[in-house]
Enzyme design. Sequence first.
Site, short mmCIF file in Angstrom:
data_model
loop_
_atom_site.label_atom_id
_atom_site.label_comp_id
_atom_site.label_asym_id
_atom_site.label_seq_id
_atom_site.Cartn_x
_atom_site.Cartn_y
_atom_site.Cartn_z
N ASP A 186 -23.43 -1.68 33.39
CA ASP A 186 -23.95 -2.95 33.90
C ASP A 186 -23.08 -4.06 33.33
O ASP A 186 -23.50 -4.84 32.47
CB ASP A 186 -25.42 -3.14 33.49
CG ASP A 186 -26.01 -4.42 34.06
OD1 ASP A 186 -25.42 -4.98 35.01
OD2 ASP A 186 -27.05 -4.88 33.55
N CYS A 223 -29.33 -30.11 46.73
CA CYS A 223 -29.40 -29.39 45.46
C CYS A 223 -28.56 -28.12 45.52
O CYS A 223 -28.63 -27.35 46.48
CB CYS A 223 -30.86 -29.04 45.15
SG CYS A 223 -31.07 -28.04 43.67
N GLU A 243 -22.61 -2.30 23.19
CA GLU A 243 -22.58 -3.73 23.52
C GLU A 243 -21.62 -4.47 22.60
O GLU A 243 -21.52 -4.16 21.41
CB GLU A 243 -23.99 -4.31 23.39
CG GLU A 243 -24.10 -5.81 23.51
CD GLU A 243 -23.56 -6.36 24.82
OE1 GLU A 243 -22.90 -7.41 24.79
OE2 GLU A 243 -23.78 -5.73 25.88
N CYS A 271 -39.60 -27.35 43.28
CA CYS A 271 -38.64 -26.24 43.20
C CYS A 271 -39.35 -24.98 43.68
O CYS A 271 -40.44 -24.65 43.22
CB CYS A 271 -38.12 -26.05 41.79
SG CYS A 271 -36.84 -24.76 41.69
N CYS A 291 -23.42 -7.34 39.34
CA CYS A 291 -23.79 -8.66 39.85
C CYS A 291 -22.64 -9.29 40.64
O CYS A 291 -22.66 -10.48 40.92
CB CYS A 291 -24.20 -9.58 38.69
SG CYS A 291 -22.90 -9.84 37.45
N CYS A 349 -37.90 -26.74 50.85
CA CYS A 349 -37.74 -27.72 49.77
C CYS A 349 -37.11 -29.01 50.28
O CYS A 349 -36.12 -28.98 51.02
CB CYS A 349 -36.89 -27.13 48.65
SG CYS A 349 -36.66 -28.24 47.24
N PHE A 368 -22.19 -1.71 28.24
CA PHE A 368 -22.51 -3.12 28.43
C PHE A 368 -24.04 -3.27 28.41
O PHE A 368 -24.64 -3.84 29.31
CB PHE A 368 -21.94 -3.65 29.75
CG PHE A 368 -20.47 -3.37 29.95
CD1 PHE A 368 -19.50 -4.21 29.42
CD2 PHE A 368 -20.06 -2.26 30.67
CE1 PHE A 368 -18.15 -3.96 29.60
CE2 PHE A 368 -18.71 -2.00 30.87
CZ PHE A 368 -17.75 -2.84 30.32
#
Length: 398
Positions: free
Chosen positions: A330, A56, A284, A134, A356, A50, A264
């Site tokens: 999660d 960026c 949740e 992109c 994550c 890119c 979650f």
Amino acid sequence: MSTGETIERIAARGDGVTASGRHVARAAPGDTVAGDGTLTPGPHHVAPPCRHFPTCGGCQLQHADETALRQFVTDRVVHAAEGQGVPVGEVLPTHLSPPNSRRRATLHALRTAKGAVLGFREGGSHRIVDMRECHILRPELFALAAPLRALVAEYGTRTPVDIELALGDQGIDCTLKGIEAEGLAATEAMLEFARDNNLARLSLDRGFGPETVWEPQPLTITLGNIPVPFPHGSFLQPTADGESVLVGDAQRYLAGASTVADLFSGLGTFAFALAGPRKVLAVEAARDAHMACKAGANARGIPVLTLHRDLFRNPLQSAEASRFGALLLDPPRAGAREQVAQIAASEASRVAYVSCNPASWARDAKTLVEAGFRLECLRPVGQFRWSTHVELTSYFTR
């Protein structure tokens, strides 16, 4: 005369690191760096695809080849476990999402004297890089860049416009925050923009939350073959291929369990995939996500029971966790310290943990291991290609 140092690995924030601990920006394993900082590319250093790299902030690692990227994602996860003293069982093959696979993103735009700029921000800056190509976004999302730029040039103000994009079943969901659209002419222009670009939903946020101005059909996202309502701002796995890997691992890890608590649970990404041969409790805290999951389950008669509960303030207690054949977590990036403490004190024996954030996951993994769990297997996942953001799936038994 010194021949310089060799870059051994890529550190958590994307710098190359030598054996002596020297950090070098945009260096890949196998590169050599001289005393004056001159970098000589090695076998894993490639030309960034890119034109906007490295300015960026959307990507940090386009200079690294596939092998180096895979090793970076793997090391982030494995080293996090080792750093907490967690013995690692089987490390499953690392999954990397391919280029142009991101189905959700937040872009930024600003009206200027010459029109408008639109794109991601520079790393560590508020300056917007005017995106002309992109390599991470799905083509459908990138195709909106030029029309959105024109829209902001016409209706933007002196403050930045935040643009949330996501790809649902019916097409693109677009939310604009900070754009002027007062009066009949502006409203008609927004509707025309939505029609001309085949948007599934267009919403405006004037500071009081998103208001839908265009939605020909109720927007849904299919999870486990179940179309689920997609409320504004709902969490969606960034790539479809990444979601498939995460869900597939959860199904294999929890095979044979007759009851599962999905903690979650969000919209039900895992709950709907796991339901059928087993009953699932989806827990949740976000009300809109909870209601969407409930509506999806009720519409199809799926054995998913939903529970609206904040697991940070009120985690599933140890006695409650003990009633399930298996548990799936999660959580957000902060991890699940309170919930994991209750699981550790319970009689639960099977836990699938999707994360994550390797750092918070490793902290929680240590708690489980100290309570007698064993980390059976682990899969590093890189859905945010060319970025330092890393995910994983893991399976613990006791």
